[in-house]
Design a protein around this motif. Structure first.
Motif, PDB file in Angstrom:
ATOM      1  N   ASP A   1      -9.695   1.510   6.915  1.00  0.00           N
ATOM      2  CA  ASP A   1     -10.994   2.174   7.007  1.00  0.00           C
ATOM      3  C   ASP A   1     -11.195   2.881   8.339  1.00  0.00           C
ATOM      4  O   ASP A   1     -12.263   3.460   8.576  1.00  0.00           O
ATOM      5  CB  ASP A   1     -12.125   1.147   6.842  1.00  0.00           C
TER       6      ASP A   1
ATOM      7  N   PRO B   1      -8.477  -3.687   5.748  1.00  0.00           N
ATOM      8  CA  PRO B   1      -8.497  -2.426   4.991  1.00  0.00           C
ATOM      9  C   PRO B   1      -8.331  -1.199   5.882  1.00  0.00           C
ATOM     10  O   PRO B   1      -8.756  -1.188   7.043  1.00  0.00           O
ATOM     11  CB  PRO B   1      -9.884  -2.445   4.334  1.00  0.00           C
TER      12      PRO B   1
ATOM     13  N   THR C   1       0.795  -1.230   0.000  1.00  0.00           N
ATOM     14  CA  THR C   1       0.000   0.000   0.000  1.00  0.00           C
ATOM     15  C   THR C   1       0.828   1.282   0.000  1.00  0.00           C
ATOM     16  O   THR C   1       0.265   2.374  -0.067  1.00  0.00           O
ATOM     17  CB  THR C   1      -0.905   0.030   1.240  1.00  0.00           C
TER      18      THR C   1
ATOM     19  N   GLY D   1      -5.186   0.759   8.780  1.00  0.00           N
ATOM     20  CA  GLY D   1      -5.530  -0.647   8.628  1.00  0.00           C
ATOM     21  C   GLY D   1      -4.362  -1.482   9.125  1.00  0.00           C
ATOM     22  O   GLY D   1      -3.501  -0.980   9.854  1.00  0.00           O
TER      23      GLY D   1
END
Length: 345
Positions: free
Chosen positions: A196, A194, A161, A183
């Motif tokens: 979030d 994820p 990521t 995350g």
């Protein structure tokens, strides 16, 4: 049968002798730091401006004010010869942020970070701009603005990521920040939960606290599913012994378990559970209660620290000593300051 029993007893006795409980102390006489055992004896003189906890491998970091240099010492106060000789540790407000983990210690050499082993050698070269402590065989390091994972051999793994920040690993997962949300990644650098969440904590006993975008806190499992629904204002990590975590709701603190049951205690202040006990204040004095909210050590101290390895530091009449889980003094209060008890194997 008797011979087997005798051998087991002898082996147990030898193992017990091979283990040493030790803690940092500051004396009134020198106003410097040294180390004591559970008999209250100074095993290393109080002669250092700074000293840090012993790791289980029998090494600790001290700071020599005259030399303005850090050193590793053993339980006999013998300094480990290191290569390179000059290094620094991650020190924030006088606290060393870690010790040996996976047989490696994070050090700074000439402005770059690397990892030293217990032989005093740089096992992973000091080539990084930042670094974290190892946990479970992995750490995260920064090269310029890029964060990568490394294993104990120094092999690098790219994080999928490209996060702006990564916390230390805990129970095989590390929190990451990307695009202002949090995350978790695994040790292969893969995003497994994820990003979030507004913020997250560390996994303890399979659960980590997490905050929703509307700032409600709950606890998730390693699949990212809510185990304790988000309805709190603040919270801390779970204690694996008591199975409780400290949480705040409607401006008041209490404790929650995985079944979402709330424990409240008749106290003026509430600490985190450690090794099954939490500190609290009542009548202006501090003691410890268990997971049922029962005071197992009545409030009687001016201040305490969390339990570590079965012992906690406590202060009475302006002096610090060590108590066990019954509240009995193992080391009578006689020191100006005391830190946590560590176990050297």
């Amino acid at each position: 049968m008797k011979l087997v029993t005798l051998c087991a007893f002898v082996l147990s006795a030898v193992m017990l002798q091979a283990q040493t409980f030790v803690f940092q102390v500051k004396t009134f006489e020198t106003q410097k730091w040294g180390y004591a055992n559970l008999e209250g004896e100074l095993i290393i003189p109080a002669e250092y401006e700074k000293c840090y906890p012993f790791s289980s491998n029998g090494l600790a970091v001290i700071y020599d004010g005259k030399e303005r240099q850090y050193h590793f010492i053993d339980l006999k106060n013998t300094r480990l010869k290191t290569d390179p000789e000059n290094f620094k540790t991650k020190d924030v407000f006088g606290f060393n942020l870690g010790g040996f983990a996976d047989n490696l210690f994070l050090v700074e050499v000439k402005g770059k970070w690397g990892y030293m082993n217990d032989e005093g050698k740089l096992a992973i070269p000091a080539i990084y701009d930042e670094g974290s402590n190892f946990n479970g065989g992995y750490a995260n390091v920064k090269k310029g603005k890029t964060i990568v994972l490394i294993d104990t051999k120094g092999n690098e793994t790219t994080i999928v990521t490209a996060p702006v920040d990564v916390k230390e690993f805990s129970e095989g997962l590390a929190a990451i920040e990307t695009k202002g949300k949090f995350g978790f990644i695994n040790q292969n650098g893969e995003l497994v939960i994820p990003a979030d969440f507004l913020s997250v904590g560390y996994f303890k006993n399979g659960l980590a606290w997490a905050k929703t975008p509307d700032e409600k806190l709950g606890y998730i499992d390693k699949d990212g599913k809510w185990v304790v629904k988000p309805e709190f204002e603040a919270g801390k990590e779970f204690d694996p012994v008591s199975g409780l975590a400290r949480v705040k709701k409607d401006g008041k603190w209490g404790y929650v378990n995985e079944s979402e049951e709330i424990l409240t205690v008749d106290a003026e202040s509430w600490g985190d559970f450690s090794e099954g006990l939490a500190d609290g204040k009542k009548g202006g004095l501090v003691g410890f209660f268990d997971k049922e909210g029962t005071w197992v050590i009545e409030p009687q101290f001016q201040a305490v620290r969390d339990f570590h390895n079965g012992y906690a530091a406590a202060r009475l009449n302006g002096k610090w000593g060590i108590i066990d889980k019954t509240g009995k003094w193992t080391v009578e209060p006689k020191f100006d300051a005391v830190k946590d008890v560590t176990l050297v194997k």
